[in-house]
Design an enzyme around this catalytic site. Structure first.
Site, PDB file in Angstrom:
ATOM      1  N   HIS A 121      -2.299   7.419   7.495  1.00 28.60           N
ATOM      2  CA  HIS A 121      -1.337   8.322   6.837  1.00 28.60           C
ATOM      3  C   HIS A 121      -2.007   9.621   6.391  1.00 28.60           C
ATOM      4  CE1 HIS A 121       2.471   6.202   6.584  1.00 28.60           C
ATOM      5  NE2 HIS A 121       1.902   5.110   6.084  1.00 28.60           N
ATOM      6  N   CYS A 132       6.140  -0.182   7.452  1.00 29.43           N
ATOM      7  CA  CYS A 132       5.773   1.043   6.736  1.00 29.43           C
ATOM      8  C   CYS A 132       6.961   1.486   5.904  1.00 29.43           C
ATOM      9  CB  CYS A 132       5.388   2.139   7.726  1.00 29.43           C
ATOM     10  SG  CYS A 132       4.867   3.664   6.929  1.00 29.43           S
ATOM     11  N   LEU A 133       6.702   1.825   4.642  1.00 31.21           N
ATOM     12  CA  LEU A 133       7.785   2.260   3.754  1.00 31.21           C
ATOM     13  C   LEU A 133       8.443   3.543   4.251  1.00 31.21           C
ATOM     14  CD1 LEU A 133       6.017   1.499   0.352  1.00 31.21           C
ATOM     15  CD2 LEU A 133       7.793   0.124   1.492  1.00 31.21           C
ATOM     16  N   GLN A 163       3.206   9.894   1.407  1.00 26.86           N
ATOM     17  CA  GLN A 163       4.491   9.176   1.447  1.00 26.86           C
ATOM     18  C   GLN A 163       5.377   9.518   0.250  1.00 26.86           C
ATOM     19  OE1 GLN A 163       2.517   5.208   2.404  1.00 26.86           O
ATOM     20  NE2 GLN A 163       4.417   5.047   3.562  1.00 26.86           N
ATOM     21  N   GLY A 209       0.846  -1.193   0.000  1.00 27.04           N
ATOM     22  CA  GLY A 209       0.000   0.000   0.000  1.00 27.04           C
ATOM     23  C   GLY A 209       0.875   1.233   0.000  1.00 27.04           C
ATOM     24  N   HIS A 219      -4.239   1.393   8.042  1.00 20.65           N
ATOM     25  CA  HIS A 219      -2.868   1.929   8.074  1.00 20.65           C
ATOM     26  C   HIS A 219      -2.737   3.098   7.083  1.00 20.65           C
ATOM     27  CE1 HIS A 219       1.708   1.192   7.969  1.00 20.65           C
ATOM     28  NE2 HIS A 219       1.502   1.947   6.906  1.00 20.65           N
ATOM     29  N   GLU A 220      -3.300   2.925   5.883  1.00 20.39           N
ATOM     30  CA  GLU A 220      -3.187   3.967   4.850  1.00 20.39           C
ATOM     31  C   GLU A 220      -4.027   5.197   5.199  1.00 20.39           C
ATOM     32  OE1 GLU A 220      -0.821   3.504   3.104  1.00 20.39           O
ATOM     33  OE2 GLU A 220      -0.631   1.342   2.951  1.00 20.39           O
TER      34      GLU A 220
END
Ligand code: GNR
Ligand code: NI
Length: 172
Positions: free
Chosen positions: A145, A99-100, A51, A46, A141-142
């Protein structure tokens, strides 16, 4: 094909509240494609627009859980524009999240096991669905963000400090 650089902690942009997309246009669709390219290049499941430094309420998700005969993942990217959580289940489910924007760090996070979500797709069409399993976890999670929230905000201070220390060591 454009792979964009990923914003990492402690960049303050990760704490911004992203703004709604007013109109889904060709420009939106081109940006969504860049987000998908970036997600695959980073081996993520995702990605939220912030991000890659864009404070708009846009996500892409591909769990890559379907495999072909040669066990290669079948690509099935999905775009979620202005996603909204309408309701969540009372029962929780725990997942070892990464997480990226917090590279190579993982921690168990408990979240509502399922959630009802409404969004627009890349054509501006509305959808509403009850999500379960990893898709429910990833969506929450997204959407976090988009609200400036990271998975480390859901764990104990001790665990968060451990994650940040390991990340500092990794970067040395
Ligand atoms: O690639 C990712 N894996 C992942 C694993 C468990 C829960 C959430 C995620 S999302 C993450 C990519 C990312 O940082 N998205 O914001
Ligand atoms: Ni993330």
């Amino acid at each position: 094909m454009a792979v964009l650089p990923i914003v990492e902690v402690p960049d303050p942009r990760l704490r911004l509240i992203s703004k709604p997309v007013e109109q889904v246009t060709d420009q939106t669709r081109a940006f969504v494609q860049d987000m998908i390219d970036t997600m695959y290049a980073a081996n993520g499941i995702g990605l939220a627009a912030i991000q890659v430094g864009v404070d708009r309420r846009i996500l892409v998700i591909d769990l890559q859980d379907e495999k072909d005969e040669d066990d290669k993942p079948i690509k099935a990217p999905h775009a979620y524009i202005n996603p909204e959580i309408l309701s969540v289940s009372e029962d929780l489910s725990s997942y070892n999240e990464g997480c990226l924007s917090i590279p190579e760090q993982y921690a168990d996070v408990a979240r509502p096991a399922s959630c009802r979500v409404r969004w627009l797709d890349e054509h501006g069409e509305g959808h509403e669905e009850e999500l379960t399993g990893l898709l429910s976890t990833c969506m929450q999670h997204e959407i976090d963000h988009l609200n400036g929230v990271l998975f480390i905000d859901h764990i104990s201070r001790l665990k968060r400090d451990m994650v940040m220390k390991k990340l500092a060591k990794l970067r040395r």
